[in-house]
Every structure is written in structure tokens, then in C-alpha cells.
Design a protein around this motif. Structure first.
Motif, PDB file in Angstrom:
ATOM      1  N   LEU A  86      57.747  38.945  -4.518  1.00 56.62           N
ATOM      2  CA  LEU A  86      57.887  37.920  -3.483  1.00 56.62           C
ATOM      3  C   LEU A  86      57.423  38.483  -2.145  1.00 56.62           C
ATOM      4  CD1 LEU A  86      58.838  35.198  -2.385  1.00 56.62           C
ATOM      5  CD2 LEU A  86      61.185  36.077  -2.366  1.00 56.62           C
ATOM      6  N   TYR A  87      57.763  39.723  -1.903  1.00 51.51           N
ATOM      7  CA  TYR A  87      57.372  40.412  -0.679  1.00 51.51           C
ATOM      8  C   TYR A  87      55.852  40.553  -0.587  1.00 51.51           C
ATOM      9  CZ  TYR A  87      57.419  44.456   2.529  1.00 51.51           C
ATOM     10  OH  TYR A  87      57.224  45.321   3.564  1.00 51.51           O
ATOM     11  N   MET A  88      55.225  40.934  -1.718  1.00 55.53           N
ATOM     12  CA  MET A  88      53.776  41.072  -1.753  1.00 55.53           C
ATOM     13  C   MET A  88      53.062  39.740  -1.583  1.00 55.53           C
ATOM     14  SD  MET A  88      52.560  43.869  -4.554  1.00 55.53           S
ATOM     15  CE  MET A  88      53.981  44.416  -5.463  1.00 55.53           C
ATOM     16  N   ALA A  89      53.731  38.667  -1.960  1.00 53.21           N
ATOM     17  CA  ALA A  89      53.100  37.342  -1.904  1.00 53.21           C
ATOM     18  C   ALA A  89      53.087  36.759  -0.490  1.00 53.21           C
ATOM     19  CB  ALA A  89      53.832  36.389  -2.853  1.00 53.21           C
ATOM     20  N   LEU A  90      53.907  37.283   0.414  1.00 50.94           N
ATOM     21  CA  LEU A  90      54.048  36.685   1.746  1.00 50.94           C
ATOM     22  C   LEU A  90      52.716  36.487   2.475  1.00 50.94           C
ATOM     23  CD1 LEU A  90      57.284  38.475   3.017  1.00 50.94           C
ATOM     24  CD2 LEU A  90      57.044  36.048   2.450  1.00 50.94           C
ATOM     25  N   PRO A  91      51.813  37.477   2.494  1.00 53.77           N
ATOM     26  CA  PRO A  91      50.547  37.252   3.211  1.00 53.77           C
ATOM     27  C   PRO A  91      49.731  36.095   2.646  1.00 53.77           C
ATOM     28  CG  PRO A  91      50.864  39.588   2.746  1.00 53.77           C
ATOM     29  CD  PRO A  91      51.917  38.849   1.983  1.00 53.77           C
ATOM     30  N   PHE A  92      49.920  35.806   1.349  1.00 52.39           N
ATOM     31  CA  PHE A  92      49.149  34.727   0.731  1.00 52.39           C
ATOM     32  C   PHE A  92      49.784  33.363   1.009  1.00 52.39           C
ATOM     33  CE2 PHE A  92      48.564  38.565  -1.920  1.00 52.39           C
ATOM     34  CZ  PHE A  92      47.266  38.837  -1.515  1.00 52.39           C
ATOM     35  N   PHE A  93      51.114  33.336   1.200  1.00 55.07           N
ATOM     36  CA  PHE A  93      51.746  32.094   1.653  1.00 55.07           C
ATOM     37  C   PHE A  93      51.204  31.719   3.029  1.00 55.07           C
ATOM     38  CE2 PHE A  93      55.789  33.555  -0.800  1.00 55.07           C
ATOM     39  CZ  PHE A  93      55.193  33.205  -1.995  1.00 55.07           C
ATOM     40  N   MET A  94      51.003  32.753   3.867  1.00 57.33           N
ATOM     41  CA  MET A  94      50.451  32.507   5.199  1.00 57.33           C
ATOM     42  C   MET A  94      49.046  31.915   5.129  1.00 57.33           C
ATOM     43  SD  MET A  94      51.561  36.039   7.114  1.00 57.33           S
ATOM     44  CE  MET A  94      53.229  36.694   6.999  1.00 57.33           C
ATOM     45  N   ALA A 110      48.706  29.519   0.149  1.00 58.20           N
ATOM     46  CA  ALA A 110      49.090  29.470  -1.262  1.00 58.20           C
ATOM     47  C   ALA A 110      50.515  28.947  -1.399  1.00 58.20           C
ATOM     48  CB  ALA A 110      48.976  30.859  -1.883  1.00 58.20           C
ATOM     49  N   SER A 111      50.799  28.324  -2.525  1.00 60.05           N
ATOM     50  CA  SER A 111      52.115  27.715  -2.738  1.00 60.05           C
ATOM     51  C   SER A 111      53.168  28.778  -3.076  1.00 60.05           C
ATOM     52  CB  SER A 111      52.036  26.702  -3.878  1.00 60.05           C
ATOM     53  OG  SER A 111      53.331  26.255  -4.242  1.00 60.05           O
ATOM     54  N   ASN A 112      54.330  28.642  -2.438  1.00 62.41           N
ATOM     55  CA  ASN A 112      55.456  29.526  -2.781  1.00 62.41           C
ATOM     56  C   ASN A 112      56.459  28.809  -3.676  1.00 62.41           C
ATOM     57  OD1 ASN A 112      56.756  27.758  -1.053  1.00 62.41           O
ATOM     58  ND2 ASN A 112      57.185  29.264   0.540  1.00 62.41           N
ATOM     59  N   SER A 113      56.069  27.667  -4.203  1.00 65.23           N
ATOM     60  CA  SER A 113      56.984  26.787  -4.938  1.00 65.23           C
ATOM     61  C   SER A 113      57.606  27.468  -6.155  1.00 65.23           C
ATOM     62  CB  SER A 113      56.236  25.519  -5.371  1.00 65.23           C
ATOM     63  OG  SER A 113      57.115  24.644  -6.032  1.00 65.23           O
ATOM     64  N   LYS A 114      56.786  28.125  -6.958  1.00 65.29           N
ATOM     65  CA  LYS A 114      57.315  28.703  -8.194  1.00 65.29           C
ATOM     66  C   LYS A 114      58.316  29.812  -7.899  1.00 65.29           C
ATOM     67  CE  LYS A 114      55.843  30.062 -12.826  1.00 65.29           C
ATOM     68  NZ  LYS A 114      54.702  30.307 -13.736  1.00 65.29           N
ATOM     69  N   PHE A 115      57.993  30.646  -6.912  1.00 66.59           N
ATOM     70  CA  PHE A 115      58.915  31.711  -6.516  1.00 66.59           C
ATOM     71  C   PHE A 115      60.250  31.135  -6.044  1.00 66.59           C
ATOM     72  CE2 PHE A 115      55.551  35.033  -6.183  1.00 66.59           C
ATOM     73  CZ  PHE A 115      56.262  36.082  -6.716  1.00 66.59           C
ATOM     74  N   ILE A 155      48.116  34.614  -6.015  1.00 67.54           N
ATOM     75  CA  ILE A 155      49.553  34.304  -6.128  1.00 67.54           C
ATOM     76  C   ILE A 155      49.961  34.210  -7.590  1.00 67.54           C
ATOM     77  CG2 ILE A 155      51.193  32.375  -5.878  1.00 67.54           C
ATOM     78  CD1 ILE A 155      51.158  34.029  -3.458  1.00 67.54           C
ATOM     79  N   GLU A 156      49.114  33.614  -8.407  1.00 65.63           N
ATOM     80  CA  GLU A 156      49.449  33.483  -9.826  1.00 65.63           C
ATOM     81  C   GLU A 156      49.502  34.842 -10.521  1.00 65.63           C
ATOM     82  OE1 GLU A 156      46.609  30.666 -11.279  1.00 65.63           O
ATOM     83  OE2 GLU A 156      47.532  28.990 -10.180  1.00 65.63           O
ATOM     84  N   ILE A 157      48.659  35.779 -10.061  1.00 64.23           N
ATOM     85  CA  ILE A 157      48.726  37.145 -10.601  1.00 64.23           C
ATOM     86  C   ILE A 157      50.073  37.762 -10.252  1.00 64.23           C
ATOM     87  CG2 ILE A 157      47.786  39.477 -10.391  1.00 64.23           C
ATOM     88  CD1 ILE A 157      45.022  38.173  -9.934  1.00 64.23           C
ATOM     89  N   ILE A 158      50.498  37.580  -8.996  1.00 58.74           N
ATOM     90  CA  ILE A 158      51.788  38.139  -8.559  1.00 58.74           C
ATOM     91  C   ILE A 158      52.933  37.443  -9.287  1.00 58.74           C
ATOM     92  CG2 ILE A 158      53.303  38.528  -6.581  1.00 58.74           C
ATOM     93  CD1 ILE A 158      50.804  38.587  -4.814  1.00 58.74           C
ATOM     94  N   GLU A 159      52.834  36.133  -9.457  1.00 60.66           N
ATOM     95  CA  GLU A 159      53.873  35.398 -10.192  1.00 60.66           C
ATOM     96  C   GLU A 159      54.006  35.922 -11.617  1.00 60.66           C
ATOM     97  OE1 GLU A 159      53.473  31.049  -7.918  1.00 60.66           O
ATOM     98  OE2 GLU A 159      52.497  31.390  -9.844  1.00 60.66           O
ATOM     99  N   GLY A 160      52.869  36.225 -12.251  1.00 58.49           N
ATOM    100  CA  GLY A 160      52.909  36.759 -13.615  1.00 58.49           C
ATOM    101  C   GLY A 160      53.623  38.087 -13.662  1.00 58.49           C
ATOM    102  N   GLN A 161      53.376  38.936 -12.659  1.00 59.70           N
ATOM    103  CA  GLN A 161      54.023  40.239 -12.624  1.00 59.70           C
ATOM    104  C   GLN A 161      55.526  40.112 -12.353  1.00 59.70           C
ATOM    105  OE1 GLN A 161      53.856  44.249 -13.281  1.00 59.70           O
ATOM    106  NE2 GLN A 161      52.185  42.772 -13.476  1.00 59.70           N
ATOM    107  N   ALA A 162      55.888  39.053 -11.613  1.00 63.42           N
ATOM    108  CA  ALA A 162      57.305  38.835 -11.290  1.00 63.42           C
ATOM    109  C   ALA A 162      58.095  38.280 -12.466  1.00 63.42           C
ATOM    110  CB  ALA A 162      57.423  37.880 -10.099  1.00 63.42           C
ATOM    111  N   ASP A 163      57.396  37.905 -13.547  1.00 67.08           N
ATOM    112  CA  ASP A 163      58.066  37.396 -14.749  1.00 67.08           C
ATOM    113  C   ASP A 163      58.887  36.149 -14.456  1.00 67.08           C
ATOM    114  OD1 ASP A 163      57.424  38.462 -17.120  1.00 67.08           O
ATOM    115  OD2 ASP A 163      59.044  39.918 -17.232  1.00 67.08           O
ATOM    116  N   LEU A 164      58.257  35.181 -13.785  1.00 72.17           N
ATOM    117  CA  LEU A 164      59.003  33.990 -13.376  1.00 72.17           C
ATOM    118  C   LEU A 164      59.273  33.020 -14.533  1.00 72.17           C
ATOM    119  CD1 LEU A 164      57.378  33.214  -9.911  1.00 72.17           C
ATOM    120  CD2 LEU A 164      59.422  34.548 -10.439  1.00 72.17           C
ATOM    121  N   ASP A 165      58.695  33.324 -15.687  1.00 69.55           N
ATOM    122  CA  ASP A 165      58.976  32.485 -16.853  1.00 69.55           C
ATOM    123  C   ASP A 165      60.070  33.094 -17.731  1.00 69.55           C
ATOM    124  OD1 ASP A 165      57.029  30.530 -16.242  1.00 69.55           O
ATOM    125  OD2 ASP A 165      55.452  31.841 -17.012  1.00 69.55           O
TER     126      ASP A 165
END
Length: 548
Positions: A260-268, A271-276, A232-242
Motif C-alpha cells: 500500500l505504501y509503495m502504491a501511494l505515488p501511483f494513486f497520486m 491509479a485507483s486505490n479501490s481494491k486496496f 498498481i495491479e502488479i503491486i496489488e498482486g504482490q499484496a495478495d489482495l485475493d
């Protein structure tokens, strides 16, 4: 030009050098013979072909002239004559057989040779690389990935990078079980190499890397929570959430929604979806109206599918924004107002799941009277106007949904008659598509009614389970418990294309296609929202490589 007699003489000398070296017990004493072989790399075509065999064969015995030998052999790899190049390429792994310190250098050269246009030459490069990967996977992978991750070097050849990426995707990833040994150590090593490469990738490349990481045993179904969170943190980095959000930066919007779409299976998987969600709540929802039209639905669908995995704290923070959007898209009165059925389905689903986690937050937002015993119940305050407004909107939505269902049902009967009268396969296919769209439209309206009806109560129960099957998702079969995970993986395909709902994409199950088309079916009854599905992705930051 070398005439025939000189050519023959040169070849005879090369055979003599080779025979003496073969017979010598202490080959290192025959430096002159090996130097003669190296010189032959500048000779005739036949001499060069023979030199390409002999230079690597005796290389390990002459460390004092190793640099000359390697350079001469590299020159042979660039010869005009295809046969010489292929012979030289085949010999490259032999340099590393007894001198492993050369693996990185040889792999680097082979990486550059992947741009070869001749099939036989390219096949020789592939075989040589795989041979070295089997000998020393760690050093070989490190050298290969340098061609991918060189984002700070403007001289990096894009064609080489592309060919190396293709080789890694087509030859390395499928053979990971054979090449990545010892497994855990090498899977961790290649994970770190992938992470370094993600600083500058296109959407398609990012998806390729994420699909590969998901397939590693260290991130498998039995992986501990911290490993799933790492993805999830890898995906968050790519999403440029900072990054500071700019609504005119379409590239960032595409990347954010796709990630966010790619992260859905990991929320299941916990993993935390908080930052997104915090980023979306703070930056995206306030400017929702200004988003590209085709991205609004993608975002709302992703929020809906994320909502069951949202923490109570994040639910409380996000809920006011969802209620505001609900009020915007649920008209209070019929007269002259249009309703986007798909938006309303998404928002109602999100509302139910967030409210289930923090029910008393709806007291001040919707005028409910839910008692938890906490000060946040705010039972002493009068929110009756909120309740009146909210329930009026619910009633209007229900009326619109029922009217739409009636028309869709009538349309279904007409489709049946048209199918019976259809003469061509093309006509039948068209009618079949219309029937599927109508069915999906009915599912959308049914979902809306199922979610609005409980909300008329002063103290409603909110759906915190998954009994409502979102209209764009295939029905989950109880007999296959892994369906949800499989569906999540299946849907990943659309994420890299930036838009999840086009008629040309198949990533959201059948629903991805149907949902766009059902909105067309609903047009004329009430405006439907749909995604344009142009397939816009994100370009590499710095490289600017987009994909379409």
C-alpha cells in the motif's frame, strides 16, 4: 603428465591446425584440423589455453560437430587453472557472433558462472554477458531471467539466482537506455519478464523491480492511465489482495502495508486505490486491535495519504470504519483515558478527505445536518446523540492537544538552555534531536486542532485539499511542483523494510524518524504510538526468503 617435448609438439600441431584453417578458402573441408583443436581441450595447460581461443574462432564453419565443440569449450570453463577458465569465458560470446541461435544457451551458462569467486573471472563473465546483451538483448534477457523466475524447480540454485539478480540490478538496469532497443518493444519485453519473476520474491527484491519498472519510459510521467494502473495491479498482486486474511499471518500484514505504501505515488498519478481500500476495510480494520503494534501506525499513515485519492463510492464505504476508529482513539472524557496523538492526526486527516467526497454520509455517523437533496441525507432521523458524543470527543481532544503543546513549548525553552550549556558534540546532537522531536510534536498537535475545530459546526466544511501538511511529511515548497512525486519516491525505501517509522530508517523524509521520537516525547503527557522499526519484510512465497 605431458613432458616438455610432447607439450611443445602438441602446441606446434595446434598452431598448424590454426594456420591451415586461416589459409583455407573453404574451411569446412578441414574437419580434421578442427577436430584436432577440440581434442586439445583435453591436453596440457598451454594446449587448453590455445584451444580456448581457437574453438570459438572457427566454430561457425563446422555445424556438423558443433555440439562436440561447445561441450569441449564448456569443460574449459570449469578447468582448475584460472587462466584457462578466463580465456574460455572470454571466448563464449564468439560462438554467437555468426550463430545467434546459441545466445540463449551461452547466456544460461554465463549465468551459472556468475558465482565465480575470482575477480578476474567474474569480470570476464560480466563482459561476456554484456557483449551478448548488446548483440541480442531479447534472447539474453529471457535466458537470464530464467535463473530468477524458476520458482517451480526445487533444483534451482539459490546462489546462482542471487548472483544473476545482482548482475541484472548492477549491470543491466543502469544501462537500460543502451541495451533496451528498440525501446518500447524491449521495455515491454523486460516488463513481462519481471512480472513472471514476481511470483516468488522478497520485499527488497520486489522494491528493486518496481523501482526499475517506474524508471522505464513506458511507465514515465507521460504514460497513459492504463499503464499506471498496470503498475498498481502488479503491486496489488504482490499484496495478495485475493487471499483470505489471517491476522496471525504477520508476513501477509507486512506485505500488504508495504505494498500500500509503495502504491501511494501511483494513486497520486490517478491509479485507483479501490481494491486496496476495500480489502483494508473488509479485512484489516475489523481486527485493527489485533495487529502488531508497530504495524498499526504504518497502516493509518498509509490510509491518510491514500485518502485524497479515494473515489466518492469507496469513501462512503470506508467512512463508517474510520469514524469507529476515531471514536476509539478520541477519548470522551479526560479521566483515566489516554490518547495516541499520532493515530488521531492520521484518522482526522482521513476523515476529512473521505467526508469531503461524501459529506452527507456524516449525518448518520456524526449527527451533522448536511443537505444534498439526496435520500441518503436522512434529515428526518434523529442523530443528535451521535453529534453530542462526537463533539464531546473533539472538545476533549482539543483540551489534551493544547495542554500537550504548552508542555512541549516549555520543553523547547529548556532545550535551548541545555544547548547553550552543552560541552560535547554528542550532547549537542542529542539536544538537537530532542528539539526536532518537540517541533514535530507541536506540528502534530497543531494539525489536530486545525482539523477538529471546523467539526463542531452542525454543517461543517471538510478539508478536501492538502493545506494540512501531515506532521511526518516535509513541507511542500511551491517552487518545486514535482516535490510530491519526489517525496513519494523517496519514501519507497521504507516500504520494503515493512515498517515506516523507525529511528533507524530515513524513508519518510525527516518525519519518519521524528514521528517515532515525538511520540516518545509525548509519553508521560499521553501515550504516544510508535513503530518498532525492526525492519521485518516479507519472505518469498515458497522460498521463504525474508530480509532484515
Amino acid at each position: 603428465m605431458v613432458d616438455g617435448s610432447e607439450d611443445t609438439s602438441e602446441i606446434e600441431k595446434l598452431y598448424e591446425y590454426g594456420e591451415r584453417l586461416n589459409e583455407a578458402k573453404d574451411k569446412s573441408q578441414n574437419v580434421k584440423d578442427y577436430e584436432g583443436i577440440i581434442r586439445a581441450a583435453k591436453g596440457s595447460i598451454k594446449a587448453k589455453q590455445l584451444a580456448a581461443q581457437l574453438i570459438p574462432r572457427f566454430f561457425k564453419f563446422f555445424p556438423s560437430i558443433s555440439s562436440q565443440a561447445v561441450e569441449a569449450h564448456f569443460d574449459l570453463c570449469e578447468e582448475e587453472e584460472l587462466g584457462i577458465r578466463v580465456q574460455a569465458i572470454r571466448g563464449l560470446p564468439l560462438f554467437c557472433k555468426d550463430t545467434p541461435e546459441y545466445v540463449s544457451k551461452i547466456v544460461d551458462i554465463l549465468g551459472q558462472l556468475l558465482t565465480a569467486e575470482e575477480n578476474v573471472e567474474r569480470d570476464a563473465v560480466h563482459k561476456a554477458l554484456l557483449s551478448l546483451l548488446r548483440q541480442d538483448a531479447k534472447a539474453s534477457l529471457t535466458a537470464l531471467f530464467k535463473h530468477i523466475e524458476s520458482t517451480d524447480e526445487p533444483s534451482t540454485d539459490e546462489s546462482i539466482r542471487e548472483k544473476v539478480l545482482n548482475f541484472v540490478r548492477d549491470k543491466v538496469f543502469p544501462q537500460k537506455a543502451e541495451l533496451l532497443k528498440p525501446q518500447e518493444q524491449m521495455e515491454r519485453h523486460i516488463t513481462e519478464l519481471v512480472k513472471k519473476s514476481l511470483q516468488d520474491v522478497t520485499g527488497a527484491e520486489f522494491k528493486m523491480f518496481m523501482d526499475f519498472l517506474k524508471s522505464l519510459s513506458i511507465f514515465g510521467d507521460n504514460a497513459p492511465p492504463e499503464r499506471v494502473q498496470e503498475l498498481i495491479e502488479i503491486i496489488e498482486g504482490q499484496a495478495d489482495l485475493d487471499a483470505q486474511f489471517n491476522v496471525s499471518d504477520v508476513d501477509h500484514i507486512d506485505r500488504l502495508i508495504s505494498c500500500l505504501y509503495m502504491a501511494l505515488p501511483f494513486f497520486m498519478r490517478g491509479a485507483s486505490n479501490s481494491k486496496f481500500l476495500n480489502y483494508v476495510n473488509k479485512h484489516i480494520i475489523p481486527v485493527f486491535d489485533k495487529l502488531p503494534e508497530e504495524r498499526k501506525l504504518d497502516l493509518l499513515k498509509n490510509l491518510a495519504e491514500s485518502s485524497p485519492y479515494t473515489s466518492p463510492q469507496d469513501s462512503r464505504q470506508l467512512l463508517p470504519s474510520i469514524v469507529q476508529l476515531l471514536k476509539k482513539y478520541m477519548p470522551r472524557r479526560k479521566a483515566g483515558e489516554e490518547m495516541n496523538f499520532t493515530y488521531v492526526e492520521c484518522l482526522l486527516y482521513t476523515f476529512h478527505h473521505l467526508a469531503h467526497k461524501t459529506p452527507n454520509a456524516t449525518n448518520s455517523l456524526c449527527g451533522y445536518k448536511i443537505v444534498t437533496g439526496q435520500p441518503s441525507d436522512r434529515l428526518g432521523e434523529d442523530f443528535s446523540e451521535c453529534y453530542k458524543d462526537f463533539t464531546e470527543r473533539l472538545s476533549n481532544v482539543e483540551e489534551l492537544a493544547r495542554a500537550t503543546m504548552k508542555k512541549l513549548t516549555q520543553g523547547m525553552a529548556e532545550h535551548g538552555k541545555a544547548m547553550a550549556a552543552a560541552k560535547t558534540d554528542e550532547a549537542k546532537a542529542s539536544i538537537k534531536t530532542k528539539k526536532q522531536n518537540t517541533t514535530t510534536g507541536l506540528r502534530t498537535c497543531n494539525n489536530i486542532l486545525a482539523m477538529t475545530q471546523p467539526l463542531h459546526s452542525k454543517s461543517p466544511s471538510f478539508a478536501g485539499d492538502k493545506k494540512i501538511n501531515l506532521s511526518w511529511k516535509e513541507a511542500v515548497k511551491p517552487s518545486t511542483p514535482s516535490t510530491a512525486a519526489a517525496a513519494g519516491a523517496k519514501r519507497m525505501a521504507t516500504a520494503t523494510n515493512g515498517s515506516g517509522n523507525s529511528a533507524t530508517k530515513k524513508g519518510r523524509g525527516d518525519g519518519g524518524v521524528q514521528h517515532q521520537l515525538v511520540n516518545r516525547a509525548l509519553e508521560g503527557l499521553s501515550r504516544g504510538g510508535r513503530s518498532s522499526g525492526r525492519g521485518r519484510g516479507w519472505g518469498g512465497r515458497g522460498r521463504g526468503r525474508g530480509y532484515r
